[in-house]
Design an enzyme around this catalytic site. Sequence first.
Site, PDB file in Angstrom:
ATOM      1  CE  LYS A 191      -2.066   2.638   1.948  1.00  0.00           C
ATOM      2  NZ  LYS A 191      -2.270   4.416   0.944  1.00  0.00           N
ATOM      3  N   GLY A 242       6.092   4.831   8.160  1.00  0.00           N
ATOM      4  CA  GLY A 242       5.490   5.612   8.118  1.00  0.00           C
ATOM      5  C   GLY A 242       5.716   6.425   9.418  1.00  0.00           C
ATOM      6  CB  SER A 243       3.297   8.865  11.839  1.00  0.00           C
ATOM      7  OG  SER A 243       2.411   8.541  11.456  1.00  0.00           O
ATOM      8  CB  THR A 244       5.890   7.755  16.238  1.00  0.00           C
ATOM      9  OG1 THR A 244       7.285   7.799  15.624  1.00  0.00           O
ATOM     10  CG2 THR A 244       6.130   6.530  17.778  1.00  0.00           C
ATOM     11  CD  GLU A 264      12.502   3.205   9.130  1.00  0.00           C
ATOM     12  OE1 GLU A 264      12.091   4.276  10.096  1.00  0.00           O
ATOM     13  OE2 GLU A 264      11.987   3.600   7.443  1.00  0.00           O
ATOM     14  CB  CYS A 298      12.093   8.369   8.741  1.00  0.00           C
ATOM     15  SG  CYS A 298      13.292   7.002   8.014  1.00  0.00           S
ATOM     16  CD  GLU A 395      10.351  11.591  11.594  1.00  0.00           C
ATOM     17  OE1 GLU A 395       8.675  11.915  11.629  1.00  0.00           O
ATOM     18  OE2 GLU A 395      10.494  11.212  11.697  1.00  0.00           O
TER      19      GLU A 395
HETATM   20  P1  NDP Z   1       1.277   8.229   8.284  1.00  0.00           P
HETATM   21  O1  NDP Z   1       1.753   7.736   9.236  1.00  0.00           O
HETATM   22  O2  NDP Z   1       0.185   8.598   8.088  1.00  0.00           O
HETATM   23  O3  NDP Z   1       1.934   7.557   6.443  1.00  0.00           O
HETATM   24  C1  NDP Z   1       2.349   6.620   6.210  1.00  0.00           C
HETATM   25  C2  NDP Z   1       2.180   5.281   5.713  1.00  0.00           C
HETATM   26  O4  NDP Z   1       1.150   4.480   6.260  1.00  0.00           O
HETATM   27  C3  NDP Z   1       1.138   5.666   4.189  1.00  0.00           C
HETATM   28  O5  NDP Z   1       1.098   5.124   3.703  1.00  0.00           O
HETATM   29  C4  NDP Z   1      -0.701   6.563   4.920  1.00  0.00           C
HETATM   30  O6  NDP Z   1      -1.666   6.631   4.142  1.00  0.00           O
HETATM   31  C5  NDP Z   1      -1.024   4.627   5.724  1.00  0.00           C
HETATM   32  N1  NDP Z   1      -1.523   4.279   6.763  1.00  0.00           N
HETATM   33  C6  NDP Z   1      -2.048   5.913   7.366  1.00  0.00           C
HETATM   34  N2  NDP Z   1      -3.374   5.771   8.333  1.00  0.00           N
HETATM   35  C7  NDP Z   1      -3.167   4.306   8.703  1.00  0.00           C
HETATM   36  C8  NDP Z   1      -4.072   3.883   9.237  1.00  0.00           C
HETATM   37  N3  NDP Z   1      -4.490   3.560  10.473  1.00  0.00           N
HETATM   38  N4  NDP Z   1      -3.258   1.968   9.660  1.00  0.00           N
HETATM   39  C9  NDP Z   1      -2.452   2.094   8.730  1.00  0.00           C
HETATM   40  N5  NDP Z   1      -1.422   2.739   7.808  1.00  0.00           N
HETATM   41  C10 NDP Z   1      -2.203   3.792   7.507  1.00  0.00           C
HETATM   42  O7  NDP Z   1       2.287   9.519   7.966  1.00  0.00           O
HETATM   43  P2  NDP Z   1       1.701  10.551   7.499  1.00  0.00           P
HETATM   44  O8  NDP Z   1       1.995  10.740   6.302  1.00  0.00           O
HETATM   45  O9  NDP Z   1       0.669  11.501   7.893  1.00  0.00           O
HETATM   46  O10 NDP Z   1       3.067  11.898   7.570  1.00  0.00           O
HETATM   47  C11 NDP Z   1       3.017  12.367   8.703  1.00  0.00           C
HETATM   48  C12 NDP Z   1       4.040  12.735  10.001  1.00  0.00           C
HETATM   49  O11 NDP Z   1       4.899  11.219  10.088  1.00  0.00           O
HETATM   50  C13 NDP Z   1       5.043  13.164   9.017  1.00  0.00           C
HETATM   51  O12 NDP Z   1       4.655  14.852   9.768  1.00  0.00           O
HETATM   52  C14 NDP Z   1       6.486  12.089  10.108  1.00  0.00           C
HETATM   53  O13 NDP Z   1       7.247  13.142  10.703  1.00  0.00           O
HETATM   54  C15 NDP Z   1       6.196  10.792   9.966  1.00  0.00           C
HETATM   55  N6  NDP Z   1       6.689  10.022   8.906  1.00  0.00           N
HETATM   56  C16 NDP Z   1       7.416   9.412   9.093  1.00  0.00           C
HETATM   57  C17 NDP Z   1       7.772   8.735   8.514  1.00  0.00           C
HETATM   58  C18 NDP Z   1       9.105   7.590   8.812  1.00  0.00           C
HETATM   59  O14 NDP Z   1       9.631   7.096   7.347  1.00  0.00           O
HETATM   60  N7  NDP Z   1       9.774   7.675   9.479  1.00  0.00           N
HETATM   61  C19 NDP Z   1       7.412   8.723   7.083  1.00  0.00           C
HETATM   62  C20 NDP Z   1       6.215   9.658   6.497  1.00  0.00           C
HETATM   63  C21 NDP Z   1       5.713  10.227   7.904  1.00  0.00           C
HETATM   64  P3  NDP Z   1      -1.750   7.973   3.492  1.00  0.00           P
HETATM   65  O15 NDP Z   1      -0.691   8.262   2.584  1.00  0.00           O
HETATM   66  O16 NDP Z   1      -2.733   7.513   2.383  1.00  0.00           O
HETATM   67  O17 NDP Z   1      -2.366   8.615   4.306  1.00  0.00           O
END
Ligand code: NDP
Length: 485
Positions: A191, A242-244, A264, A298, A395
């Site tokens: 996804k 993704g986000s924490t 991660e 990240c 972050e």
């Molecule tokens: P998210 O954690 O929301 O997104 C990462 C991925 O998870 C995307 O594919 C997202 O889909 C998907 N996702 C969102 N909600 C859910 C859920 N409940 N269950 C499963 N998957 C989900 O990050 P954001 O894009 O909202 O970014 C927010 C903050 O997160 C950033 O400002 C940054 O600080 C941090 N971040 C950290 C990353 C890292 O590599 N450590 C990467 C990205 C963000 P969709 O995009 O379609 O919402």
Amino acid sequence: MATVTPRAALQWDYAPAPESRDAASLRESYDLFINGAFVAPTDGARVQTINPATEEPLASVAFAGPGDVAAAVAAAREAAPKWAALAPLERGKYLFRIARLIQERSRELAIVESLDGGKPIRESRDVDIPLAAAHFFSYAGWADKLGYAVGGRAFAPRGVVGQVVPWNFPLLMAAWKLAPALACGNTAVLKPAETTPLTALLLAEIVQEADLPPGVVNVVTGDGGAGAALVRSDVDKVAFTGSTAVGKEIQRALAGTGRGLTLELGGKSANIVFEDAALDQAVEGIIEGIFFNQGHVCCAGSRLLLQESVAEEVVRRLWARMERLRVGDPLDKNTDVGAINSRQQLEKITELVASGEEEGAEIYQPPCRLPEKGYWFAPTVFTNVAQSYRIAQEEIFGPVLSVLTFRTPDEAVEKANNTPYGLSAGVWTEKGSRILAMAQKLRAGVIWANTYNRFDPTSPFGGYKESGFGREGGRHGLEPYLDFE
Ligand code: NDP
């Protein structure tokens, strides 16, 4: 009397060096990739993905609903036994083919990555795409050597894996996840993030071209709802970047289910400069650490820890270097800092920067003209930062650096570790013994010495504490995709 014309000041502006957008042709609309074919979403939902540098729509992309996610998981489930039973050398050949096709389509992939995500073409072209191919090459080689990777233990593939990736390195994160999963004999449902679905869909085309058996790789584009449906579906293992906050939610959802999970997550990494470091080299590393990919990284070196004796000098050189950064069109080959990935992310950065000023930090931004359309944020450095400020704790995920100082190595370690995260760190010093001593004390999964943000498919990557758990890359990256007796 002869008049002397005053010599005009020399202008050293770069001429534009745009990559040709025409080298990548996008379709008007993209479907989901399920069971080896591109299929429309059952409820017909689609969204436009836009270019964050111009706010122009790029293509209309299918939005998977729960039924589509379930169909993708079912396809992966059906394909799993045959894929697992395939001779490992043959699995390796498929991965090798994918790697070669990524290389063949690298220019197109780089352009699309920059259009959809806003990152400078120099980075997509020289980092994201070559590294994505390198991950497939590297794991192609592991496919028939898994026994060596796991020290002779008996193992089996997990089965079906659900993989959710973010928007900062869309193709590269897909490669980090898919390559080891496939090498180990798993089938996968990927996804991509809502704002950057395009290169994952081009990768689906590549998977099709490489003739992978139907169902081995499935790509479901959509929003967080599709991600949530995938991680709660009938998969055997989840890999999330993704986000924490979302990572914690997934961990709660999977607790007690017996399913595998690697996370991660975010970071607030310290880049530590000692007084004996080569300062110009360190300044380059600081720039690379925080402004690479607009700071949407990240492991970005977002907290700069300077030894007091050189702090003023480093900040002076840093400001001078920042004046030379070129912010603008991601498709211009001279651009250093591109567009912010989305309006939502721009709002987050803006809010956190405002909090830094309110809390009393001093802001520096070099003079630079930002484009009028699109999402942009000037490279920013904060000095006079206290450890308690939000800009030192949270972050930001943008081109924003917080500078702190220290006197002794112990103080540097204490400040570097004073964070809920533990993803990476940088150490700048001429003393090898100090590098090793610091590396032992820093609570971070990756530690760079006299460099920053260097990635290699043979090197494990992952965090401690709220940065997640499990490792991706290298031999270590295979283990989460295997079951052991
Ligand atoms: P998210 O954690 O929301 O997104 C990462 C991925 O998870 C995307 O594919 C997202 O889909 C998907 N996702 C969102 N909600 C859910 C859920 N409940 N269950 C499963 N998957 C989900 O990050 P954001 O894009 O909202 O970014 C927010 C903050 O997160 C950033 O400002 C940054 O600080 C941090 N971040 C950290 C990353 C890292 O590599 N450590 C990467 C990205 C963000 P969709 O995009 O379609 O919402």
